[in-house]
Design a protein around this motif. Structure first.
Motif, PDB file in Angstrom:
ATOM      1  N   ALA A 111       2.187  14.679   0.976  1.00 59.49           N
ATOM      2  CA  ALA A 111       2.248  13.362   1.614  1.00 59.49           C
ATOM      3  C   ALA A 111       2.175  13.601   3.031  1.00 59.49           C
ATOM      4  CB  ALA A 111       3.656  12.480   1.188  1.00 59.49           C
ATOM      5  N   ALA A 112       1.817  12.705   3.871  1.00 64.17           N
ATOM      6  CA  ALA A 112       1.929  12.881   5.439  1.00 64.17           C
ATOM      7  C   ALA A 112       3.346  13.029   5.930  1.00 64.17           C
ATOM      8  CB  ALA A 112       1.028  11.712   5.955  1.00 64.17           C
ATOM      9  N   ALA A 113       4.029  12.283   5.169  1.00 60.41           N
ATOM     10  CA  ALA A 113       5.476  12.151   5.903  1.00 60.41           C
ATOM     11  C   ALA A 113       6.287  13.296   5.527  1.00 60.41           C
ATOM     12  CB  ALA A 113       6.278  10.942   5.553  1.00 60.41           C
ATOM     13  N   SER A 114       5.933  14.241   4.502  1.00 66.17           N
ATOM     14  CA  SER A 114       6.738  15.106   3.872  1.00 66.17           C
ATOM     15  C   SER A 114       7.302  15.977   4.885  1.00 66.17           C
ATOM     16  CB  SER A 114       5.804  15.760   2.715  1.00 66.17           C
ATOM     17  OG  SER A 114       5.921  14.845   1.653  1.00 66.17           O
ATOM     18  N   PRO A 115       6.307  16.839   5.692  1.00 64.69           N
ATOM     19  CA  PRO A 115       6.690  17.786   6.551  1.00 64.69           C
ATOM     20  C   PRO A 115       7.980  17.215   7.561  1.00 64.69           C
ATOM     21  CG  PRO A 115       4.536  17.793   6.470  1.00 64.69           C
ATOM     22  CD  PRO A 115       4.773  16.537   5.690  1.00 64.69           C
ATOM     23  N   TYR A 116       7.635  16.245   7.823  1.00 64.32           N
ATOM     24  CA  TYR A 116       8.643  15.205   8.757  1.00 64.32           C
ATOM     25  C   TYR A 116       9.981  15.085   8.157  1.00 64.32           C
ATOM     26  CZ  TYR A 116       4.478  14.668  11.487  1.00 64.32           C
ATOM     27  OH  TYR A 116       3.390  15.351  12.463  1.00 64.32           O
ATOM     28  N   THR A 117      10.012  14.649   6.768  1.00 63.60           N
ATOM     29  CA  THR A 117      11.093  14.435   6.049  1.00 63.60           C
ATOM     30  C   THR A 117      11.877  15.663   5.885  1.00 63.60           C
ATOM     31  OG1 THR A 117      10.076  12.647   4.862  1.00 63.60           O
ATOM     32  CG2 THR A 117      11.931  13.547   3.969  1.00 63.60           C
ATOM     33  N   ALA A 118      11.042  16.951   5.795  1.00 63.97           N
ATOM     34  CA  ALA A 118      11.684  18.153   5.358  1.00 63.97           C
ATOM     35  C   ALA A 118      12.406  18.552   6.980  1.00 63.97           C
ATOM     36  CB  ALA A 118      10.611  19.197   5.200  1.00 63.97           C
ATOM     37  N   THR A 119      11.824  18.161   8.041  1.00 64.37           N
ATOM     38  CA  THR A 119      12.262  18.566   9.030  1.00 64.37           C
ATOM     39  C   THR A 119      13.787  17.900   9.158  1.00 64.37           C
ATOM     40  OG1 THR A 119      10.505  18.689  10.355  1.00 64.37           O
ATOM     41  CG2 THR A 119      12.246  18.277  11.683  1.00 64.37           C
ATOM     42  N   LEU A 120      14.000  16.457   8.904  1.00 66.88           N
ATOM     43  CA  LEU A 120      15.269  16.124   8.827  1.00 66.88           C
ATOM     44  C   LEU A 120      16.128  16.652   8.063  1.00 66.88           C
ATOM     45  CD1 LEU A 120      14.105  11.991   9.365  1.00 66.88           C
ATOM     46  CD2 LEU A 120      14.722  13.816  10.908  1.00 66.88           C
ATOM     47  N   LEU A 121      15.590  16.966   6.584  1.00 66.82           N
ATOM     48  CA  LEU A 121      16.359  17.558   5.767  1.00 66.82           C
ATOM     49  C   LEU A 121      16.944  18.901   6.218  1.00 66.82           C
ATOM     50  CD1 LEU A 121      17.692  17.839   2.823  1.00 66.82           C
ATOM     51  CD2 LEU A 121      15.267  18.702   2.064  1.00 66.82           C
ATOM     52  N   TYR A 122      16.138  19.795   6.885  1.00 64.14           N
ATOM     53  CA  TYR A 122      16.558  21.021   7.521  1.00 64.14           C
ATOM     54  C   TYR A 122      17.701  20.738   8.595  1.00 64.14           C
ATOM     55  CZ  TYR A 122      16.084  25.202  10.614  1.00 64.14           C
ATOM     56  OH  TYR A 122      16.647  26.153  11.270  1.00 64.14           O
ATOM     57  N   PHE A 123      17.623  19.778   9.350  1.00 59.78           N
ATOM     58  CA  PHE A 123      18.536  19.242  10.197  1.00 59.78           C
ATOM     59  C   PHE A 123      20.101  18.821   9.300  1.00 59.78           C
ATOM     60  CE2 PHE A 123      15.425  17.931  13.829  1.00 59.78           C
ATOM     61  CZ  PHE A 123      15.164  19.396  13.987  1.00 59.78           C
ATOM     62  N   ASP A 181       0.821  -1.165   0.168  1.00 62.26           N
ATOM     63  CA  ASP A 181       0.088   0.024   0.025  1.00 62.26           C
ATOM     64  C   ASP A 181       0.735   1.178   0.011  1.00 62.26           C
ATOM     65  OD1 ASP A 181      -2.934   1.141   0.533  1.00 62.26           O
ATOM     66  OD2 ASP A 181      -1.390   1.986   2.113  1.00 62.26           O
ATOM     67  N   THR A 182       0.417   2.286  -0.696  1.00 59.83           N
ATOM     68  CA  THR A 182       1.138   3.597  -0.897  1.00 59.83           C
ATOM     69  C   THR A 182       1.682   4.159   0.682  1.00 59.83           C
ATOM     70  OG1 THR A 182       0.224   3.887  -2.859  1.00 59.83           O
ATOM     71  CG2 THR A 182       1.437   5.774  -1.623  1.00 59.83           C
ATOM     72  N   THR A 183       0.624   4.099   1.482  1.00 58.87           N
ATOM     73  CA  THR A 183       0.931   4.658   3.009  1.00 58.87           C
ATOM     74  C   THR A 183       1.946   3.758   3.674  1.00 58.87           C
ATOM     75  OG1 THR A 183      -1.426   5.165   3.070  1.00 58.87           O
ATOM     76  CG2 THR A 183      -0.195   5.030   4.934  1.00 58.87           C
ATOM     77  N   VAL A 184       2.260   2.451   3.359  1.00 56.45           N
ATOM     78  CA  VAL A 184       2.975   1.627   3.877  1.00 56.45           C
ATOM     79  C   VAL A 184       4.491   2.050   3.183  1.00 56.45           C
ATOM     80  CG1 VAL A 184       3.853  -0.726   4.292  1.00 56.45           C
ATOM     81  CG2 VAL A 184       1.386  -0.198   4.544  1.00 56.45           C
ATOM     82  N   ILE A 185       4.513   2.142   1.975  1.00 58.23           N
ATOM     83  CA  ILE A 185       5.710   2.659   1.332  1.00 58.23           C
ATOM     84  C   ILE A 185       6.114   3.924   1.893  1.00 58.23           C
ATOM     85  CG2 ILE A 185       6.492   3.225  -0.987  1.00 58.23           C
ATOM     86  CD1 ILE A 185       4.990   1.084  -2.349  1.00 58.23           C
ATOM     87  N   LEU A 186       5.333   4.975   1.887  1.00 55.41           N
ATOM     88  CA  LEU A 186       5.934   6.192   2.350  1.00 55.41           C
ATOM     89  C   LEU A 186       6.366   6.148   3.693  1.00 55.41           C
ATOM     90  CD1 LEU A 186       2.777   8.423   1.069  1.00 55.41           C
ATOM     91  CD2 LEU A 186       5.241   8.584   0.442  1.00 55.41           C
ATOM     92  N   GLU A 187       5.560   5.435   4.603  1.00 54.41           N
ATOM     93  CA  GLU A 187       6.319   5.086   5.674  1.00 54.41           C
ATOM     94  C   GLU A 187       7.708   4.643   5.858  1.00 54.41           C
ATOM     95  OE1 GLU A 187       4.965   3.631  10.291  1.00 54.41           O
ATOM     96  OE2 GLU A 187       3.577   3.692   8.866  1.00 54.41           O
ATOM     97  N   ALA A 188       7.832   3.363   4.982  1.00 55.49           N
ATOM     98  CA  ALA A 188       9.201   2.951   4.913  1.00 55.49           C
ATOM     99  C   ALA A 188      10.289   3.746   4.542  1.00 55.49           C
ATOM    100  CB  ALA A 188       9.106   1.655   4.150  1.00 55.49           C
ATOM    101  N   GLU A 189       9.821   4.620   3.398  1.00 54.21           N
ATOM    102  CA  GLU A 189      10.872   5.702   2.969  1.00 54.21           C
ATOM    103  C   GLU A 189      11.191   6.619   3.976  1.00 54.21           C
ATOM    104  OE1 GLU A 189       9.299   5.771  -1.973  1.00 54.21           O
ATOM    105  OE2 GLU A 189       8.610   7.143  -0.786  1.00 54.21           O
ATOM    106  N   PHE A 190      10.242   6.983   4.729  1.00 46.23           N
ATOM    107  CA  PHE A 190      10.415   7.966   5.596  1.00 46.23           C
ATOM    108  C   PHE A 190      11.439   7.533   6.710  1.00 46.23           C
ATOM    109  CE2 PHE A 190       9.561   9.405  10.053  1.00 46.23           C
ATOM    110  CZ  PHE A 190       9.959  10.521  10.166  1.00 46.23           C
TER     111      PHE A 190
END
Length: 430
Positions: free
Chosen positions: A310-322, A272-281
């Protein structure tokens, strides 16, 4: 980033009853001369000739020839059910009951078909009728508990499951259903106890291992959860959620290289796309924590592929910022911060975290805005990392100590903060 509880306990906890023709029906058909043995002896030739089995068309023809036979209509309903023609099966079960209201098998089996179709109230009515029969009482009680739970009536379902355990204490499904109710209520320790009891009754039912593993993970008992997930994967279980959850357990245990392997496995499977997105994050979080040389490019690639929706995008952006802060690239760090503040237009959570990074709100206001324990965990973890990367190690240690007392232990951010705590302790700051 928190996830909704996944109900891993299957709706159908028990298997379907066998579709063999009952002895009474078989006798009736033989007397009519409508059914021969699958292999019969030809007396004249002294040889065996194979006879074909009954097909759906045969049952339809027999019902047309004998429309007043409840037994034949029951057999036709079963034939429809075998072919997944469930609406036709319900009609035939009902026709059989119209001819013979005491046909308990038809009542119970119709209840199961109604359950498969998600018609919970009608299924419950049939299971209540089935409970009046000694032959079908146990299975009907189980069916009633299942549909009550599926319909969101956990209190009723829990009470029915309790009756199963009292009347049929050796049936493991009564304990499985008790665990399912506890999972829905987020009473994870209770759920663990129920699933463990079910496994005492039947140690080979991997569905209870799945459910207990999930409950152990949600309870923060990661070592034990790892044991159950490992058992499932050794037994050939190949559902992407199992690989994801085992990776998440290992992530919490700090076994990042092993966690990465499981997250990558999810990406190689059809999920499922949601599962893949979580794994990618989570894979990005692993790279961030290990300070991988390709962490920056991986996190940038995620936002490039997935965008900001995507739901994980803001959190990924936080890690990218860090990550930009870690390598001293202030220009790109500010660019990501500006993008977050403009792309997250609804200003809902986690927008306030970026507001703190941009010095638009204070730490005190951010923690007050957080409100829920999940959001507080996120805020404490990300602000702690921000202070650490800005050189304020005592401030980071203060926030981590608070998170260890007040944070949600099963969240990804809690694990991120725990890895930070390990660094601070090595440096003598905690």
């Amino acid at each position: 980033m928190n996830r909704e509880t996944r109900a891993i306990v299957g709706r159908r906890v028990t298997g379907l009853p066998p579709f063999a023709v009952p002895g009474l029906v078989l006798t009736f058909l033989v007397l009519l001369g409508c059914l021969t043995a699958w292999a019969s002896t030809d007396v004249r030739e002294g040889t065996k000739t194979a006879q074909r089995p009954m097909f759906l068309a045969d049952w339809i023809r027999l019902v047309r020839e004998h429309p007043d036979s409840a037994a034949l209509r029951l057999s036709l309903a079963r034939a429809y059910r075998r072919r997944n023609r469930l609406t036709d099966a319900i009609f035939s079960y009902s026709a059989a009951l119209h001819l013979d209201s005491g046909l308990r098998a038809a009542v119970f089996e119709r209840g199961e078909v109604l359950e498969e179709l998600g018609r919970w109230n009608e299924a419950a009515a049939d299971f209540r009728q089935g409970m009046k029969s000694k032959e079908y009482r146990e299975r009907s009680l189980l069916g009633l508990a299942r549909v009550q739970i599926a319909a969101g009536r956990e209190k009723e379902g829990g009470e029915t499951a309790r009756r199963v355990r009292e009347e049929f204490p050796e049936n493991p499904v009564g304990y499985s259903l008790g665990g399912a109710v506890a999972l829905e209520r987020e009473e994870y320790e209770t759920a663990i106890a129920f699933f463990s009891k079910a496994l005492e009754k039947d140690s080979n039912d991997l569905r209870n291992v799945v459910s207990r593993a999930f409950a152990l993970m949600k309870a923060g008992r990661f070592e034990e959860a790892d044991s159950d997930f490992s058992r499932l994967l050794r037994n050939g279980s190949d559902h992407p959620l199992l690989w994801l959850d085992e990776g998440l357990v290992l992530f919490h245990l700090g076994r990042l290289d092993e966690a990465e392997r499981y997250f990558r496995t999810v990406l190689y499977r059809r999920a499922d796309t949601t599962v893949i997105l979580e794994a990618e994050f989570l894979l990005g979080a692993v790279k961030f924590l290990r300070n991988d040389t390709d962490a920056l490019s991986y996190l940038k690639g995620f936002l490039s592929r997935r965008g900001w929706g995507a739901a994980a995008s803001p959190y990924t952006a936080t890690l990218l910022y860090f990550e930009y802060l870690r390598v001293g690239d202030e220009a790109n760090a500010n660019r990501i911060l500006h993008l977050a503040l403009t792309r997250l237009k609804d200003r809902t959570w986690p927008f306030p975290i970026f507001g703190f990074f941009a010095k638009e709100i204070s730490e005190t206001d951010l923690l007050r805005i957080a409100g829920t324990s999940d959001r507080l965990t996120e805020a404490l973890a990300y602000v702690a990392w921000f202070r650490f990367l800005r050189g304020d190690r005592s401030g980071a240690a203060r926030l981590v100590r608070r998170l260890e007392k007040e944070g949600e232990r099963t969240m990804v951010e809690y694990a991120l903060a725990r890895r930070l705590a390990e660094r601070l302790r090595r440096d003598g700051k905690m």
